[in-house]
Enzyme design. Sequence first.
Site, PDB file in Angstrom:
ATOM      1  N   ARG A 124      -9.379  26.177 -13.118  1.00  0.00           N
ATOM      2  CA  ARG A 124      -9.132  26.591 -14.499  1.00  0.00           C
ATOM      3  C   ARG A 124      -7.997  27.601 -14.582  1.00  0.00           C
ATOM      4  O   ARG A 124      -7.340  27.710 -15.621  1.00  0.00           O
ATOM      5  CB  ARG A 124     -10.411  27.191 -15.111  1.00  0.00           C
ATOM      6  CG  ARG A 124     -10.314  27.289 -16.625  1.00  0.00           C
ATOM      7  CD  ARG A 124     -11.619  27.605 -17.272  1.00  0.00           C
ATOM      8  NE  ARG A 124     -11.516  27.466 -18.715  1.00  0.00           N
ATOM      9  CZ  ARG A 124     -12.440  27.886 -19.568  1.00  0.00           C
ATOM     10  NH1 ARG A 124     -13.541  28.457 -19.111  1.00  0.00           N
ATOM     11  NH2 ARG A 124     -12.271  27.734 -20.854  1.00  0.00           N
ATOM     12  N   THR A 191     -15.529  22.935 -14.184  1.00  0.00           N
ATOM     13  CA  THR A 191     -14.584  23.974 -13.772  1.00  0.00           C
ATOM     14  C   THR A 191     -15.244  25.331 -13.919  1.00  0.00           C
ATOM     15  O   THR A 191     -16.368  25.450 -14.424  1.00  0.00           O
ATOM     16  CB  THR A 191     -13.293  23.901 -14.599  1.00  0.00           C
ATOM     17  OG1 THR A 191     -12.280  24.685 -13.959  1.00  0.00           O
ATOM     18  CG2 THR A 191     -13.496  24.394 -16.026  1.00  0.00           C
ATOM     19  N   CYS A 192     -14.541  26.371 -13.476  1.00  0.00           N
ATOM     20  CA  CYS A 192     -15.094  27.723 -13.529  1.00  0.00           C
ATOM     21  C   CYS A 192     -14.997  28.306 -14.939  1.00  0.00           C
ATOM     22  O   CYS A 192     -14.128  27.954 -15.718  1.00  0.00           O
ATOM     23  CB  CYS A 192     -14.348  28.635 -12.555  1.00  0.00           C
ATOM     24  SG  CYS A 192     -14.516  28.173 -10.835  1.00  0.00           S
ATOM     25  N   THR A 193     -15.890  29.213 -15.238  1.00  0.00           N
ATOM     26  CA  THR A 193     -15.889  29.948 -16.506  1.00  0.00           C
ATOM     27  C   THR A 193     -16.619  31.264 -16.294  1.00  0.00           C
ATOM     28  O   THR A 193     -17.483  31.338 -15.406  1.00  0.00           O
ATOM     29  CB  THR A 193     -16.544  29.100 -17.621  1.00  0.00           C
ATOM     30  OG1 THR A 193     -16.148  29.585 -18.898  1.00  0.00           O
ATOM     31  CG2 THR A 193     -18.064  29.090 -17.541  1.00  0.00           C
ATOM     32  N   THR A 197     -12.427  33.956 -13.929  1.00  0.00           N
ATOM     33  CA  THR A 197     -13.562  34.266 -13.062  1.00  0.00           C
ATOM     34  C   THR A 197     -14.100  32.950 -12.500  1.00  0.00           C
ATOM     35  O   THR A 197     -13.688  31.870 -12.913  1.00  0.00           O
ATOM     36  CB  THR A 197     -14.703  34.972 -13.821  1.00  0.00           C
ATOM     37  OG1 THR A 197     -15.426  34.005 -14.601  1.00  0.00           O
ATOM     38  CG2 THR A 197     -14.183  36.078 -14.718  1.00  0.00           C
TER      39      THR A 197
END
Length: 225
Positions: A124, A191-193, A197
């Site tokens: 991301r 994906t990252c969130t 972060t």
Amino acid sequence: MARARSRIAGAISVFGELLITAGVVLGLFVVYSLWWTNVLADREASEQGDRIRNDWANSGPGDLDTKDGIGFLHVPAMSDGEILVKKGTDTKELNDGIAGYYTEPIKSALPSDDKGNFTLAAHRDGHGAKFHNIHKVKDGDPIVFETKDTWYVYKVYKTLPKTSKFNVDVLQPVPKESGKKKPGRYITLTTCTPIYTSDYRYIVWGELQRTEKVDTQRTPPAELR
């Protein structure tokens, strides 16, 4: 007394200079992480994408999976252009500015399979940040996967803005957390969130609506025109 004050002032001056230097170094690291890695990753992804398209143009019918990649993901709502998709979600691969399909902990189906969940991951932030705008994807939006011979057209039906990074149920062949209860032909983007972060995961689910054969001009489906 004056000499002591002078020493203190000198120490403060040195400490201030160290803080400034540390700030500059930190700033350069942020620039490298969030900008320069994108430049390098986009360049590498473009070169890899060119190779697979050249392979398609110069080879006959063959298996979907190749050493260079299996195809290209198109998500108009993310405005990130085409995204090369390769096998595996190893960080080293994803750092090349691509998306990867899962081989573990739950093996991904492929779009050509009769049933299953085509599960993908991408960065991301940094290293191409191909899923940076995943939060812009809404229910009803199209997701298109392009292979050498076929366009696979999916429609988003559910998003999960935040879940544990250990939640592997989102990758199941039937992703029940999305509301589905029966086998089908699904796609899952992960994906990252939050942004910048890797504390949690952001999930988007879609379901196959139709396929279209690729013509000689590679005319895209209506969703991409």
